[in-house]
Design an enzyme around this catalytic site. Structure first.
Site, short mmCIF file in Angstrom:
data_model
loop_
_atom_site.label_atom_id
_atom_site.label_comp_id
_atom_site.label_asym_id
_atom_site.label_seq_id
_atom_site.Cartn_x
_atom_site.Cartn_y
_atom_site.Cartn_z
N LEU A 68 28.33 61.50 18.97
CA LEU A 68 27.10 60.31 18.78
C LEU A 68 26.25 60.51 19.98
CD1 LEU A 68 25.88 58.29 16.89
CD2 LEU A 68 27.27 56.63 17.59
N ASP A 69 25.03 60.45 20.16
CA ASP A 69 24.25 61.06 21.21
C ASP A 69 24.31 59.68 22.22
OD1 ASP A 69 23.37 63.30 20.29
OD2 ASP A 69 21.48 62.64 19.61
N ARG A 70 24.19 59.96 23.48
CA ARG A 70 24.29 58.94 24.56
C ARG A 70 23.41 57.53 24.26
NH1 ARG A 70 22.89 59.75 30.95
NH2 ARG A 70 23.46 57.68 31.70
#
Length: 206
Positions: A68-70
């Site tokens: 899950l992207d930052r």
């Protein structure tokens, strides 16, 4: 559910074929609400170091099943079982993932129809998605807040995809003319975020 203070950082080995065990004595699945600006990994070599999963999870020998992207929030699954990790993370299994997406502008039915049919991205056509207009959900405040522009409205949609391309949801909404402002994953396959607050997790024995 466990409200977490910052724990002592456990030691984690990099996930590899050597420790990709298909059987463990006590297989475990952890549902974690990843906060904004937190990396989906346990280590970071940046200076200064950025927040990672180790700032919230003190369970040894678990690994993220997917990413899950930052700059995205919400449900991240972790497990100590290599077979489970593969089934969740491998695109071949096509586990559906549902996101609540805040976009810039009042999204149109035409744009929703495009998302449902599939969108042409620079790495090819996406699979058809489920896309529905969503009333603004009751969510925790994001830190920092989403930028506010008085003359530009925002809207929300629920988007379910069956792929896992890099920053796919953001690229899809941009392709139909509505850039993503906030992205919260609420479901992966049969597992839902439910009432987990940012930084909290729930463990399930498999």
């Amino acid at each position: 559910m466990n409200a977490q203070k910052r724990p002592t950082r456990p030691k984690h080995k990099a996930f590899s074929a050597k420790n990709n065990r298909t059987k463990v004595e006590n297989p475990l699945l952890v549902l974690f609400n990843k906060p904004y600006d937190v990396l989906s990994q346990f280590t970071d070599n940046s200076t200064p170091p950025r927040q990672t999963l180790a700032d919230f999870l003190a369970i040894p020998d678990i690994y993220a099943a997917g990413r899950l992207d930052r700059d995205s929030e919400g449900l991240l699954l972790l497990t100590n079982c290599g077979k489970t990790q593969q089934k969740i993370a491998d695109p071949a299994f096509k586990a559906p993932k549902t996101y609540w997406v805040q976009v810039e502008g009042q999204i149109t039915e035409q744009a929703l129809a495009q998302l449902r049919q599939g969108v042409q991205l620079n790495d090819g056509m996406t699979l058809p998605a489920q896309a529905e207009l969503l009333a603004e959900p009751e969510l925790w405040p994001r830190q920092p807040p989403v930028r506010y522009r008085a003359n530009i409205p925002t809207s929300w949609l629920a988007l379910t995809i069956h792929e896992g391309r890099n920053r796919q949801v953001r690229r899809m909404t941009a392709a139909v003319g509505f850039p993503t402002l906030r992205l919260v994953r609420v479901r992966i396959g049969d597992w839902q975020l439910d009432d987990l607050a940012p930084g909290q997790y729930r463990s399930i024995n498999l």
